[in-house]
Design a protein around this motif. Structure first.
Motif, short mmCIF file in Angstrom:
data_model
loop_
_atom_site.label_atom_id
_atom_site.label_comp_id
_atom_site.label_asym_id
_atom_site.label_seq_id
_atom_site.Cartn_x
_atom_site.Cartn_y
_atom_site.Cartn_z
N TRP A 1 50.34 81.10 56.70
CA TRP A 1 51.45 80.54 55.68
C TRP A 1 52.24 81.55 55.12
CZ3 TRP A 1 50.30 78.54 49.99
CH2 TRP A 1 51.40 77.85 49.39
N ASP A 2 53.67 81.33 55.56
CA ASP A 2 54.62 82.36 55.15
C ASP A 2 55.37 81.75 53.89
OD1 ASP A 2 56.93 83.99 54.60
OD2 ASP A 2 57.42 84.21 56.72
N THR A 3 55.27 82.41 52.62
CA THR A 3 55.95 81.87 51.56
C THR A 3 57.06 82.62 50.99
OG1 THR A 3 54.56 83.39 50.09
CG2 THR A 3 53.48 81.39 50.76
N SER A 4 57.78 83.09 51.98
CA SER A 4 59.10 83.97 51.93
C SER A 4 60.21 82.99 51.02
CB SER A 4 59.59 84.37 52.98
OG SER A 4 58.76 85.25 53.62
N GLN B 1 48.61 72.67 57.73
CA GLN B 1 49.86 73.49 57.42
C GLN B 1 50.59 72.89 56.38
OE1 GLN B 1 51.22 76.62 59.04
NE2 GLN B 1 48.74 76.49 59.34
N SER C 1 55.10 85.11 44.07
CA SER C 1 54.41 85.47 45.64
C SER C 1 52.60 85.19 45.38
CB SER C 1 54.55 87.08 45.48
OG SER C 1 55.76 87.59 45.30
N VAL D 1 49.71 84.84 60.84
CA VAL D 1 50.04 84.30 59.67
C VAL D 1 49.85 82.83 59.82
CG1 VAL D 1 51.96 83.94 58.27
CG2 VAL D 1 51.91 86.09 59.23
N ARG E 1 47.58 85.68 55.60
CA ARG E 1 46.93 86.02 57.04
C ARG E 1 45.65 85.37 57.29
NH1 ARG E 1 49.94 90.69 55.59
NH2 ARG E 1 51.37 91.42 57.31
N SER F 1 54.06 91.00 51.06
CA SER F 1 54.67 90.48 52.16
C SER F 1 54.64 89.03 52.09
CB SER F 1 53.34 90.53 53.31
OG SER F 1 52.40 89.62 53.11
N LYS F 2 54.23 88.46 51.32
CA LYS F 2 54.53 86.85 50.91
C LYS F 2 53.75 85.98 52.11
CE LYS F 2 58.29 86.72 47.71
NZ LYS F 2 59.19 85.81 46.91
N LYS F 3 52.99 86.51 52.66
CA LYS F 3 52.24 85.83 53.98
C LYS F 3 50.76 85.76 53.80
CE LYS F 3 55.53 87.57 57.46
NZ LYS F 3 56.36 88.12 56.23
#
Length: 282
Positions: free
Chosen positions: A183-186, A221, A191, A181, A165, A161-163
């Protein structure tokens, strides 16, 4: 900052480091091994548990608890004998247990990975009465999990998911609510994998396929530090040492890539201090 080699053992896929007492515990998933390293003496003890092992934690009453292909087990360190506890997924042959850690109340949280990359895996909690409870899912590759100092927030990673949570966490009941979430590392081609936390509640996350560990502060953040490694598969990290200021990092071997230092255990001192780990209370 240059991480240094510390172990003699070379893992196919090192994972799950945790500091307890005066030693570091971790696993070599693909060769079925649990390793205990005492850095002060250089002693390494290795147990072959006969199946892929995704996580290991100390048990407060002595010995170890681990989870692998066939569920949860106790390990007697003196005999090397493992005793089954429970297997919550006997009907899912493509799944095995992956990363896990104990919460501040002594429960072991560990999740599974679907080796066929389907969302058929889940996060479980092994309670101190040996009851197993499914806590979250579906996921594909259950990975890093950690709690903050106040024991009211749990952080968790499902790697594909690269997230990263977060959940509100009730230490008395083990209830998790308010999934979000942090941190979203998309945007990163690598990963998030294994994770630990420091005394300032900053997350330290190893990035598989990324050759790095990143310090992320959920409060601001912001990424506050990056440590680079000479092998691409950085898998997990944990603070340890007498002052909990040594950061230990496990790595794995990437198929078809020649990396002389892949699979080794590294250590560095990034200027942060960890928090004591929790042992399984059952």
């Amino acid at each position: 900052m240059t991480p240094e080699l510390i172990s003699n053992h070379v893992s196919e896929w090192g994972e799950g480091p945790i500091w307890h007492g005066d030693r570091l515990l971790y696993v070599d998933i693909e060769t079925y091994k649990i390793i205990a390293l005492t850095p002060s003496t250089g002693e390494e003890k290795i147990w072959d548990v006969g199946q892929r092992v995704g996580t290991v934690v100390p048990r407060a009453s002595g010995g170890l608890v681990w989870a692998g292909d066939n569920g949860f087990f106790f390990l007697d360190e003196s005999t090397g004998i493992s005793t089954p506890i429970a297997d919550p997924e006997p009907n899912l042959p493509d799944n095995r247990f992956n990363d896990g850690k104990c919460d501040p109340a002594g429960r072991l949280w560990a999740g599974t990975i679907c080796l066929q990359k389907r969302p058929d895996a889940s996060l479980y909690c092994l309670h101190t009465d040996l009851r197993v409870e499914k806590k979250f899912g579906p996921v594909t590759n259950s990975n890093g999990i950690i709690w903050n100092r106040a024991a009211n927030t749990m952080y968790y990673i499902d790697t594909p998911s690269k997230k990263v949570r977060a959940f509100d966490y009730d230490n008395a009941t083990s209830a998790i609510t308010n999934e979000r979430v942090v941190w979203d590392t998309s945007a990163d081609p690598s990963s998030p994998d294994g994770m630990t936390i420091d005394s300032e509640d900053r997350l330290w996350i190893a990035f598989c396929h990324g050759a790095k560990v990143v310090c992320f502060n959920p409060a601001t953040q912001k990424e506050e530090m990056q440590i680079d490694f000479p092998c691409v598969e950085t898998t997990a990290c944990a603070f340890g040492g007498p002052d909990l200021r040594d950061l230990y990092i496990t790595t794995g071997k990437k198929p078809d890539l020649e990396e002389p230092l892949a699979g080794r255990l590294f250590v560095c001192r990034p200027g942060a201090q960890g928090v004591p780990s929790s042992a399984f209370g059952g």
